[in-house]
Write a protein that holds these residues in place. Sequence first.
Motif, mmCIF file in Angstrom:
data_model
loop_
_atom_site.group_PDB
_atom_site.id
_atom_site.type_symbol
_atom_site.label_atom_id
_atom_site.label_comp_id
_atom_site.label_asym_id
_atom_site.label_seq_id
_atom_site.Cartn_x
_atom_site.Cartn_y
_atom_site.Cartn_z
ATOM 1 N N GLY A 89 0.820 -1.204 0.000
ATOM 2 C CA GLY A 89 0.000 0.000 0.000
ATOM 3 C C GLY A 89 0.858 1.259 0.000
ATOM 4 N N ALA A 90 0.214 2.409 0.134
ATOM 5 C CA ALA A 90 0.905 3.698 0.130
ATOM 6 C C ALA A 90 1.765 3.846 1.382
ATOM 7 C CB ALA A 90 -0.102 4.829 0.054
ATOM 8 N N SER A 91 2.916 4.514 1.223
ATOM 9 C CA SER A 91 3.779 4.722 2.383
ATOM 10 C C SER A 91 3.302 5.913 3.212
ATOM 11 C CB SER A 91 5.232 4.911 1.959
ATOM 12 O OG SER A 91 5.328 5.918 0.979
ATOM 13 N N THR A 92 2.638 6.887 2.577
ATOM 14 C CA THR A 92 2.058 8.006 3.321
ATOM 15 C C THR A 92 0.547 8.011 3.077
ATOM 16 O OG1 THR A 92 2.526 9.473 1.461
ATOM 17 C CG2 THR A 92 4.116 9.480 3.264
ATOM 18 N N VAL A 98 -1.793 4.826 -4.848
ATOM 19 C CA VAL A 98 -0.923 3.837 -5.489
ATOM 20 C C VAL A 98 -1.670 2.933 -6.466
ATOM 21 C CG1 VAL A 98 0.825 3.826 -3.681
ATOM 22 C CG2 VAL A 98 -1.136 2.306 -3.495
ATOM 23 N N GLY A 99 -2.993 2.936 -6.405
ATOM 24 C CA GLY A 99 -3.753 2.074 -7.300
ATOM 25 C C GLY A 99 -5.233 2.342 -7.159
ATOM 26 N N SER A 100 -6.025 1.563 -7.906
ATOM 27 C CA SER A 100 -7.471 1.724 -7.807
ATOM 28 C C SER A 100 -8.159 0.392 -8.048
ATOM 29 C CB SER A 100 -7.966 2.757 -8.827
ATOM 30 O OG SER A 100 -7.712 2.275 -10.135
ATOM 31 N N ILE A 101 -9.380 0.275 -7.523
ATOM 32 C CA ILE A 101 -10.211 -0.907 -7.751
ATOM 33 C C ILE A 101 -11.597 -0.427 -8.182
ATOM 34 C CG2 ILE A 101 -8.978 -2.397 -6.115
ATOM 35 C CD1 ILE A 101 -11.278 -1.930 -4.114
ATOM 36 N N THR A 102 -12.352 -1.302 -8.803
ATOM 37 C CA THR A 102 -13.696 -0.949 -9.243
ATOM 38 C C THR A 102 -14.690 -1.202 -8.116
ATOM 39 O OG1 THR A 102 -14.166 -3.160 -10.059
ATOM 40 C CG2 THR A 102 -13.144 -1.613 -11.619
ATOM 41 N N ASP A 103 -15.886 -0.682 -8.279
ATOM 42 C CA ASP A 103 -16.944 -0.904 -7.288
ATOM 43 C C ASP A 103 -17.286 -2.393 -7.219
ATOM 44 O OD1 ASP A 103 -20.275 -0.490 -6.636
ATOM 45 O OD2 ASP A 103 -18.777 0.536 -5.408
ATOM 46 N N ALA A 104 -17.223 -3.082 -8.356
ATOM 47 C CA ALA A 104 -17.522 -4.522 -8.387
ATOM 48 C C ALA A 104 -16.496 -5.307 -7.560
ATOM 49 C CB ALA A 104 -17.525 -5.020 -9.822
ATOM 50 N N GLN A 105 -15.209 -4.917 -7.662
ATOM 51 C CA GLN A 105 -14.175 -5.573 -6.868
ATOM 52 C C GLN A 105 -14.384 -5.307 -5.384
ATOM 53 O OE1 GLN A 105 -10.916 -3.731 -9.087
ATOM 54 N NE2 GLN A 105 -10.075 -5.769 -9.496
ATOM 55 N N LEU A 106 -14.794 -4.059 -5.057
ATOM 56 C CA LEU A 106 -15.076 -3.698 -3.666
ATOM 57 C C LEU A 106 -16.202 -4.571 -3.110
ATOM 58 C CD1 LEU A 106 -14.575 -1.590 -1.312
ATOM 59 C CD2 LEU A 106 -16.515 -0.373 -2.261
ATOM 60 N N THR A 107 -17.259 -4.760 -3.896
ATOM 61 C CA THR A 107 -18.395 -5.587 -3.476
ATOM 62 C C THR A 107 -17.949 -7.032 -3.260
ATOM 63 O OG1 THR A 107 -19.862 -4.162 -4.752
ATOM 64 C CG2 THR A 107 -20.745 -6.294 -4.085
ATOM 65 N N GLU A 108 -17.123 -7.539 -4.165
ATOM 66 C CA GLU A 108 -16.636 -8.919 -4.067
ATOM 67 C C GLU A 108 -15.827 -9.124 -2.786
ATOM 68 O OE1 GLU A 108 -13.551 -11.685 -6.530
ATOM 69 O OE2 GLU A 108 -14.780 -10.305 -7.711
ATOM 70 N N ILE A 109 -14.929 -8.167 -2.480
ATOM 71 C CA ILE A 109 -14.114 -8.253 -1.268
ATOM 72 C C ILE A 109 -15.003 -8.165 -0.030
ATOM 73 C CG2 ILE A 109 -12.329 -7.072 0.096
ATOM 74 C CD1 ILE A 109 -11.044 -6.283 -2.622
ATOM 75 N N ALA A 110 -15.995 -7.265 -0.048
ATOM 76 C CA ALA A 110 -16.916 -7.112 1.088
ATOM 77 C C ALA A 110 -17.691 -8.403 1.314
ATOM 78 C CB ALA A 110 -17.868 -5.948 0.845
ATOM 79 N N LYS A 127 -18.466 -0.180 3.114
ATOM 80 C CA LYS A 127 -17.906 1.039 3.708
ATOM 81 C C LYS A 127 -16.646 0.722 4.509
ATOM 82 C CE LYS A 127 -22.100 3.818 3.908
ATOM 83 N NZ LYS A 127 -23.188 4.309 4.736
ATOM 84 N N GLN A 128 -16.667 -0.403 5.248
ATOM 85 C CA GLN A 128 -15.491 -0.790 6.034
ATOM 86 C C GLN A 128 -14.309 -1.107 5.116
ATOM 87 O OE1 GLN A 128 -16.336 -3.914 8.834
ATOM 88 N NE2 GLN A 128 -17.858 -2.707 9.917
ATOM 89 N N VAL A 129 -14.576 -1.868 4.051
ATOM 90 C CA VAL A 129 -13.511 -2.231 3.115
ATOM 91 C C VAL A 129 -12.998 -0.984 2.391
ATOM 92 C CG1 VAL A 129 -12.953 -3.577 1.044
ATOM 93 C CG2 VAL A 129 -14.354 -4.597 2.849
ATOM 94 N N ALA A 130 -13.911 -0.067 2.014
ATOM 95 C CA ALA A 130 -13.512 1.175 1.341
ATOM 96 C C ALA A 130 -12.625 2.023 2.253
ATOM 97 C CB ALA A 130 -14.745 1.972 0.911
ATOM 98 N N GLY A 131 -12.905 2.025 3.540
ATOM 99 C CA GLY A 131 -12.081 2.755 4.505
ATOM 100 C C GLY A 131 -10.671 2.190 4.573
ATOM 101 N N THR A 132 -10.562 0.869 4.551
ATOM 102 C CA THR A 132 -9.242 0.226 4.542
ATOM 103 C C THR A 132 -8.506 0.580 3.256
ATOM 104 O OG1 THR A 132 -10.121 -1.595 5.860
ATOM 105 C CG2 THR A 132 -8.027 -1.986 4.748
ATOM 106 N N GLY A 137 -4.175 3.912 0.302
ATOM 107 C CA GLY A 137 -3.887 4.693 -0.897
ATOM 108 C C GLY A 137 -4.476 4.071 -2.143
ATOM 109 N N ILE A 138 -5.544 3.307 -1.987
ATOM 110 C CA ILE A 138 -6.221 2.683 -3.124
ATOM 111 C C ILE A 138 -7.548 3.413 -3.353
ATOM 112 C CG2 ILE A 138 -7.283 0.573 -4.019
ATOM 113 C CD1 ILE A 138 -5.242 -1.000 -2.355
ATOM 114 N N GLN A 139 -7.736 3.906 -4.563
ATOM 115 C CA GLN A 139 -8.961 4.623 -4.911
ATOM 116 C C GLN A 139 -10.043 3.638 -5.334
ATOM 117 O OE1 GLN A 139 -8.246 7.393 -8.057
ATOM 118 N NE2 GLN A 139 -8.891 9.152 -6.861
ATOM 119 N N VAL A 140 -11.285 3.894 -4.925
ATOM 120 C CA VAL A 140 -12.410 3.056 -5.348
ATOM 121 C C VAL A 140 -13.169 3.791 -6.437
ATOM 122 C CG1 VAL A 140 -14.517 1.901 -4.622
ATOM 123 C CG2 VAL A 140 -12.580 2.022 -3.063
#
Length: 142
Positions: A89-92, A98-110, A127-132, A137-140
């Motif tokens: 992940g991001a150092s700061t 440092v990267g991005s994921i789609t909403d579909a990937q977010l749903t799958e992880i959740a 929301k919890q996964v999006a916060g992590t 440093g990962i954009q959703v």
Amino acid sequence: MAKKRVAAIVKIQLPAGAATPAPPVGTALGPHGVQTMEFCKQYNSATENQRGSVIPVEITIFEDRSFSFILKTPPTPVLLRAAAGLEKGASTTGKEIVGSITDAQLTEIAQTKMPDLNANDIDAAKKQVAGTARSMGIQVGK
């Protein structure tokens, strides 16, 4: 049959199908008198089909030195890094992306994490996964 008394509960994160009696397993279970090789055999056979990911395990150790364990879902940061194709992940936090994921990937992880999260529905879990993700440093994306 009398109910066994719990002596300790140990939580460790291990690579699936590749646990060895060396640390962290030996140092976590050794003081409780549990046979580390027996645990490793059982853990490896239970996680063989998930090789390559990290699977947290909660080990309940009883007073007679027997044990039982519950496998958890992989840690959220590990799933997010895999979805975004990142090494780390991001150092700061909050300053770099440092990267991005789609909403579909977010749903799958959740959905994957749902059994281990204290969320009542999929939206709360997202929301919890999006916060992590944000803290890593990962954009959703939308």
